[in-house]
Design a protein around this motif. Structure first.
Motif, PDB file in Angstrom:
ATOM      1  N   THR A 171      65.137  43.333 116.507  1.00 37.96           N
ATOM      2  CA  THR A 171      65.719  42.830 117.757  1.00 37.96           C
ATOM      3  C   THR A 171      65.517  41.328 117.884  1.00 37.96           C
ATOM      4  O   THR A 171      66.451  40.587 118.207  1.00 37.96           O
ATOM      5  N   ASP A 172      64.297  40.851 117.627  1.00 36.97           N
ATOM      6  CA  ASP A 172      64.012  39.416 117.706  1.00 36.97           C
ATOM      7  C   ASP A 172      64.820  38.627 116.677  1.00 36.97           C
ATOM      8  O   ASP A 172      65.398  37.583 116.991  1.00 36.97           O
ATOM      9  N   VAL A 173      64.875  39.137 115.452  1.00 36.96           N
ATOM     10  CA  VAL A 173      65.596  38.450 114.383  1.00 36.96           C
ATOM     11  C   VAL A 173      67.084  38.348 114.721  1.00 36.96           C
ATOM     12  O   VAL A 173      67.693  37.276 114.561  1.00 36.96           O
ATOM     13  N   GLY A 192      75.064  18.579 106.498  1.00 40.63           N
ATOM     14  CA  GLY A 192      75.129  19.792 107.305  1.00 40.63           C
ATOM     15  C   GLY A 192      73.788  20.024 107.963  1.00 40.63           C
ATOM     16  O   GLY A 192      72.916  19.159 107.950  1.00 40.63           O
ATOM     17  N   THR A 193      73.628  21.195 108.523  1.00 43.68           N
ATOM     18  CA  THR A 193      72.381  21.546 109.202  1.00 43.68           C
ATOM     19  C   THR A 193      71.899  22.881 108.664  1.00 43.68           C
ATOM     20  O   THR A 193      72.696  23.796 108.461  1.00 43.68           O
ATOM     21  N   THR A 194      70.598  22.971 108.431  1.00 39.38           N
ATOM     22  CA  THR A 194      69.976  24.229 108.029  1.00 39.38           C
ATOM     23  C   THR A 194      68.835  24.521 108.985  1.00 39.38           C
ATOM     24  O   THR A 194      67.974  23.669 109.213  1.00 39.38           O
ATOM     25  N   VAL A 195      68.862  25.711 109.542  1.00 37.52           N
ATOM     26  CA  VAL A 195      67.766  26.193 110.373  1.00 37.52           C
ATOM     27  C   VAL A 195      67.036  27.237 109.534  1.00 37.52           C
ATOM     28  O   VAL A 195      67.603  28.284 109.205  1.00 37.52           O
ATOM     29  N   ALA A 196      65.801  26.925 109.156  1.00 40.14           N
ATOM     30  CA  ALA A 196      64.988  27.832 108.344  1.00 40.14           C
ATOM     31  C   ALA A 196      63.935  28.468 109.245  1.00 40.14           C
ATOM     32  O   ALA A 196      63.230  27.764 109.973  1.00 40.14           O
ATOM     33  N   MET A 197      63.865  29.796 109.210  1.00 38.75           N
ATOM     34  CA  MET A 197      62.962  30.536 110.090  1.00 38.75           C
ATOM     35  C   MET A 197      62.123  31.513 109.286  1.00 38.75           C
ATOM     36  O   MET A 197      62.586  32.049 108.288  1.00 38.75           O
ATOM     37  N   ARG A 198      60.925  31.724 109.754  1.00 34.23           N
ATOM     38  CA  ARG A 198      60.022  32.685 109.120  1.00 34.23           C
ATOM     39  C   ARG A 198      59.499  33.609 110.211  1.00 34.23           C
ATOM     40  O   ARG A 198      59.059  33.149 111.267  1.00 34.23           O
ATOM     41  N   PHE A 199      59.549  34.906 109.943  1.00 38.23           N
ATOM     42  CA  PHE A 199      59.070  35.921 110.877  1.00 38.23           C
ATOM     43  C   PHE A 199      57.951  36.698 110.185  1.00 38.23           C
ATOM     44  O   PHE A 199      58.181  37.242 109.102  1.00 38.23           O
ATOM     45  N   ALA A 200      56.794  36.768 110.804  1.00 44.01           N
ATOM     46  CA  ALA A 200      55.681  37.526 110.231  1.00 44.01           C
ATOM     47  C   ALA A 200      55.994  39.020 110.295  1.00 44.01           C
ATOM     48  O   ALA A 200      56.541  39.502 111.285  1.00 44.01           O
ATOM     49  N   VAL A 224      62.124  35.729 105.711  1.00 42.57           N
ATOM     50  CA  VAL A 224      62.539  34.329 105.691  1.00 42.57           C
ATOM     51  C   VAL A 224      64.053  34.289 105.792  1.00 42.57           C
ATOM     52  O   VAL A 224      64.749  34.922 104.989  1.00 42.57           O
ATOM     53  N   ILE A 225      64.557  33.554 106.780  1.00 44.34           N
ATOM     54  CA  ILE A 225      65.999  33.492 107.025  1.00 44.34           C
ATOM     55  C   ILE A 225      66.411  32.050 107.221  1.00 44.34           C
ATOM     56  O   ILE A 225      65.717  31.281 107.889  1.00 44.34           O
ATOM     57  N   ARG A 285      62.113  29.202 118.609  1.00 43.84           N
ATOM     58  CA  ARG A 285      60.704  28.842 118.378  1.00 43.84           C
ATOM     59  C   ARG A 285      59.749  29.855 119.020  1.00 43.84           C
ATOM     60  O   ARG A 285      58.648  30.084 118.513  1.00 43.84           O
ATOM     61  N   ALA A 286      60.154  30.476 120.116  1.00 45.34           N
ATOM     62  CA  ALA A 286      59.302  31.469 120.779  1.00 45.34           C
ATOM     63  C   ALA A 286      59.219  32.776 119.995  1.00 45.34           C
ATOM     64  O   ALA A 286      58.187  33.448 120.023  1.00 45.34           O
ATOM     65  N   LEU A 287      60.279  33.138 119.282  1.00 43.79           N
ATOM     66  CA  LEU A 287      60.323  34.442 118.620  1.00 43.79           C
ATOM     67  C   LEU A 287      59.998  34.401 117.131  1.00 43.79           C
ATOM     68  O   LEU A 287      59.543  35.409 116.577  1.00 43.79           O
ATOM     69  N   ALA A 288      60.227  33.280 116.476  1.00 40.26           N
ATOM     70  CA  ALA A 288      59.937  33.171 115.047  1.00 40.26           C
ATOM     71  C   ALA A 288      58.560  32.531 114.861  1.00 40.26           C
ATOM     72  O   ALA A 288      58.100  31.762 115.707  1.00 40.26           O
ATOM     73  N   ALA A 289      57.898  32.861 113.761  1.00 40.18           N
ATOM     74  CA  ALA A 289      56.600  32.248 113.467  1.00 40.18           C
ATOM     75  C   ALA A 289      56.764  30.757 113.221  1.00 40.18           C
ATOM     76  O   ALA A 289      55.947  29.949 113.660  1.00 40.18           O
TER      77      ALA A 289
END
Length: 153
Positions: free
Chosen positions: A59-61, A141-149, A100-101, A128-132
């Motif tokens: 759900t968060d992802v 261009g733009t890249t948003v790199a996110m990591r979720f524990a 990792v997304i 920022r609140a939901l991803a680690a």
């Protein structure tokens, strides 16, 4: 490989992982249009399910990735020819279990203006609140790199 509506390219997770069933990698490139948001959500949700990612994390992802893709669609290609957005995901095991997304486009980054943030502009805060971790890289261009524990209990 399941077909998605009008993709620029889509890689079956099994194919991306070298042909093994239940591959641990997803790469999905779609036109940067609002009509592709649902395609992106459904494809990512199916892949997350195949990876046995916990439902609460799914759900968060989905919320965070949807926000990043929507930002790319709305802001990245404003005043530019239509482009594409790519969502890439994989499972990492080191140093800890994580999802990792990245969401990438070839558009232009726009700094938020104070006027625009009065009633909008909460998406990056939600990410920022939901991803680690959330890392926004601007260049070609733009890249948003996110990591979720991923908690392994």
């Amino acid at each position: 490989m399941a077909r998605v509506r009008a993709p620029v390219s889509a890689v079956d997770p099994a194919q991306a992982a070298g042909g093994a069933p239940g591959g641990h990698r997803l790469v999905l490139t779609v036109p940067a249009t609002s009509t592709e948001l649902a395609v992106t959500r459904r494809t990512l949700e199916a892949w997350l399910g195949a990876q046995a990612v916990p439902a609460g994390l799914v759900t968060d992802v989905l919320l965070v990735v949807d926000e990043a893709v929507a930002n790319s669609v709305e802001h990245g290609y404003r005043d530019l020819p239509p482009g594409s957005v790519t969502v890439a995901a994989h499972l990492a095991t080191a140093p800890t279990a994580a999802l990792v997304i990245s969401v990438s486009d070839h558009g232009r980054w726009r700094e938020p203006t104070p006027e625009a943030t009065l009633h909008r502009g909460r998406g990056v805060g939600i990410m920022r609140a939901l991803a680690a971790t959330v890392d926004i890289r601007v260049g070609a261009g733009t890249t948003v790199a996110m990591r979720f524990a991923i908690r392994t209990e």
